[in-house]
Design an enzyme around this catalytic site. Structure first.
Site, PDB file in Angstrom:
ATOM      1  N   SER A   8      12.105  55.390   8.117  1.00  0.00           N
ATOM      2  CA  SER A   8      12.161  56.840   7.914  1.00  0.00           C
ATOM      3  C   SER A   8      11.295  57.567   8.940  1.00  0.00           C
ATOM      4  CB  SER A   8      11.673  57.191   6.502  1.00  0.00           C
ATOM      5  OG  SER A   8      11.435  58.582   6.439  1.00  0.00           O
ATOM      6  N   HIS A  33      16.434  56.236   9.545  1.00  0.00           N
ATOM      7  CA  HIS A  33      16.672  57.118   8.394  1.00  0.00           C
ATOM      8  C   HIS A  33      16.122  58.506   8.736  1.00  0.00           C
ATOM      9  CE1 HIS A  33      17.039  57.717   3.952  1.00  0.00           C
ATOM     10  NE2 HIS A  33      15.907  58.402   4.041  1.00  0.00           N
ATOM     11  N   ASP A  35      15.433  62.211   7.317  1.00  0.00           N
ATOM     12  CA  ASP A  35      15.251  62.976   6.079  1.00  0.00           C
ATOM     13  C   ASP A  35      15.282  64.477   6.332  1.00  0.00           C
ATOM     14  OD1 ASP A  35      14.645  61.029   3.922  1.00  0.00           O
ATOM     15  OD2 ASP A  35      13.006  60.449   5.252  1.00  0.00           O
ATOM     16  N   MET A  37      15.097  68.154   4.864  1.00  0.00           N
ATOM     17  CA  MET A  37      14.621  68.877   3.665  1.00  0.00           C
ATOM     18  C   MET A  37      14.694  70.365   3.918  1.00  0.00           C
ATOM     19  SD  MET A  37      11.236  66.646   2.887  1.00  0.00           S
ATOM     20  CE  MET A  37      11.313  64.861   2.741  1.00  0.00           C
ATOM     21  N   HIS A  66      19.767  61.507   5.387  1.00  0.00           N
ATOM     22  CA  HIS A  66      19.492  61.729   3.963  1.00  0.00           C
ATOM     23  C   HIS A  66      19.264  63.226   3.784  1.00  0.00           C
ATOM     24  CE1 HIS A  66      16.443  60.987   0.417  1.00  0.00           C
ATOM     25  NE2 HIS A  66      17.553  61.594   0.015  1.00  0.00           N
ATOM     26  N   MET A  68      18.418  66.253   1.818  1.00  0.00           N
ATOM     27  CA  MET A  68      17.791  66.792   0.598  1.00  0.00           C
ATOM     28  C   MET A  68      17.927  68.304   0.671  1.00  0.00           C
ATOM     29  SD  MET A  68      14.580  64.190   0.537  1.00  0.00           S
ATOM     30  CE  MET A  68      14.877  63.680   2.223  1.00  0.00           C
ATOM     31  N   MET A 137      16.422  57.085  -5.648  1.00  0.00           N
ATOM     32  CA  MET A 137      15.101  57.533  -5.186  1.00  0.00           C
ATOM     33  C   MET A 137      14.026  56.865  -6.043  1.00  0.00           C
ATOM     34  SD  MET A 137      15.391  59.423  -2.518  1.00  0.00           S
ATOM     35  CE  MET A 137      13.641  59.832  -2.390  1.00  0.00           C
ATOM     36  N   ASP A 175      14.427  54.321  -1.755  1.00  0.00           N
ATOM     37  CA  ASP A 175      13.687  55.158  -0.801  1.00  0.00           C
ATOM     38  C   ASP A 175      12.471  55.760  -1.497  1.00  0.00           C
ATOM     39  OD1 ASP A 175      12.926  56.925   1.204  1.00  0.00           O
ATOM     40  OD2 ASP A 175      14.746  58.144   1.119  1.00  0.00           O
ATOM     41  N   GLY A 197       8.871  54.447   5.278  1.00  0.00           N
ATOM     42  CA  GLY A 197       8.297  55.360   6.254  1.00  0.00           C
ATOM     43  C   GLY A 197       6.868  55.002   6.575  1.00  0.00           C
ATOM     44  N   SER A 198       5.944  55.425   5.710  1.00  0.00           N
ATOM     45  CA  SER A 198       4.521  55.230   6.030  1.00  0.00           C
ATOM     46  C   SER A 198       4.132  53.769   6.209  1.00  0.00           C
ATOM     47  CB  SER A 198       3.612  55.888   4.988  1.00  0.00           C
ATOM     48  OG  SER A 198       4.301  56.291   3.872  1.00  0.00           O
TER      49      SER A 198
HETATM   50  C1  DX5 Z   1      11.153  61.179   0.606  1.00  0.00           C
HETATM   51  C2  DX5 Z   1      12.011  60.659   1.726  1.00  0.00           C
HETATM   52  C3  DX5 Z   1      11.664  59.298   2.178  1.00  0.00           C
HETATM   53  C4  DX5 Z   1      10.265  59.152   2.716  1.00  0.00           C
HETATM   54  C5  DX5 Z   1       9.817  57.765   2.433  1.00  0.00           C
HETATM   55  O1  DX5 Z   1      11.691  62.335   0.069  1.00  0.00           O
HETATM   56  O2  DX5 Z   1      13.371  60.621   1.333  1.00  0.00           O
HETATM   57  O3  DX5 Z   1      12.611  58.792   3.110  1.00  0.00           O
HETATM   58  O4  DX5 Z   1      10.161  59.394   4.081  1.00  0.00           O
HETATM   59  O5  DX5 Z   1       8.515  57.654   2.857  1.00  0.00           O
HETATM   60  P1  DX5 Z   1       7.522  56.529   2.347  1.00  0.00           P
HETATM   61  O6  DX5 Z   1       8.104  55.212   2.752  1.00  0.00           O
HETATM   62  O7  DX5 Z   1       6.270  56.872   3.052  1.00  0.00           O
HETATM   63  O8  DX5 Z   1       7.430  56.664   0.852  1.00  0.00           O
HETATM   64 ZN    ZN Z   2      14.860  59.535   2.617  1.00  0.00          ZN
END
Ligand code: DX5
Ligand code: ZN
Length: 214
Positions: A8, A33, A35, A37, A66, A68, A137, A175, A197-198
């Site tokens: 991500s 990925h 994201d 938002m 993705h 959102m 999620m 995710d 992600g992190s």
């Molecule tokens: C959250 C996102 C994820 C997010 C995951 O709303 O959809 O893709 O980046 O990040 P980590 O792996 O840090 O939880």
């Molecule tokens: Zn995501």
């Protein structure tokens, strides 16, 4: 099936986005990925089309968008034009879920349908035969770096059972809060695609981190 790992970009350092994309691709992940938002469906605003337009030329792996965003059908053509391989949208954000599925399909892309932690799997069962992927999620969508919600595990198991019992061609993505420990648990419950992600971007050694998720 072999586990698919999606990195991500939300957790990348945006000042060095190109470098981080190259590092992620070199680390052995399978998908990137992305994201999106909108500040309405979720509180946060991340990035959208202009950023994707710039970076898509650097990305060689499949791009897993993705969305959102509220009323996602408005944006399907734009993301399809930007060359993504699949679009996942939220069940809770769409007025007409079937219409969004058809729209994504009409652009020749993989269709993903996502549910927030509080939305029961039963709500999306009627659409399963029409999608390629379900995204369960495992945190509240909106922010990276959150703690995995263990109450989502039963949903993954329920979905796995339903898909297997009905021999559906649908993969399960998770995710949020995926790391070395939680990856083992979600894989055990039947997840096929792990978004992280992190954990990946903060790792000393990204390749080792990716390997530990498989
Ligand atoms: C959250 C996102 C994820 C997010 C995951 O709303 O959809 O893709 O980046 O990040 P980590 O792996 O840090 O939880
Ligand atoms: Zn995501």
């Amino acid at each position: 099936m072999e586990t698919i790992i999606a990195a991500s970009l939300l957790a990348a350092d945006f000042a060095y986005l190109a470098d981080d994309i190259k590092k992620a691709e070199a680390s052995g992940v399978d998908w990137i990925h992305y994201d999106v938002m909108d500040g309405v469906f979720v509180r946060n605003i991340s990035f959208g089309e202009p950023v994707l337009k710039s970076i898509s030329k650097l990305i060689t792996l499949p791009i897993d968008a993705h969305l959102m965003i509220t009323d996602p059908i408005r944006y399907i053509d734009n993301y399809a034009d930007l060359g993504v391989n699949g679009i996942t949208f939220h069940f809770e954000a769409a007025h007409d879920v079937g219409a969004v599925i058809d729209k994504i399909r009409s652009r020749g892309l993989k269709v993903g349908l996502s549910v927030k932690p509080a939305t029961p799997v039963s709500m999306i069962i009627p659409y399963l035969s029409r999608v390629d992927m379900v995204l369960v999620m495992t945190v509240e969508p909106g922010f990276g770096g959150q703690v995995f919600l263990p109450q989502t595990l039963d949903k993954i198991k329920e979905l796995r059972k339903y898909i297997d019992d009905h021999k559906l061609d649908v993969i399960i993505q998770v995710d949020g809060g995926i790391n070395k420990e939680t990856s083992a648990v979600v894989r055990e419950c039947g997840a096929d695609v792990l978004v992280s992600g992190s954990y990946i971007f903060n790792a000393e050694n990204m390749a080792e981190a990716v390997k530990s998720l498989r």
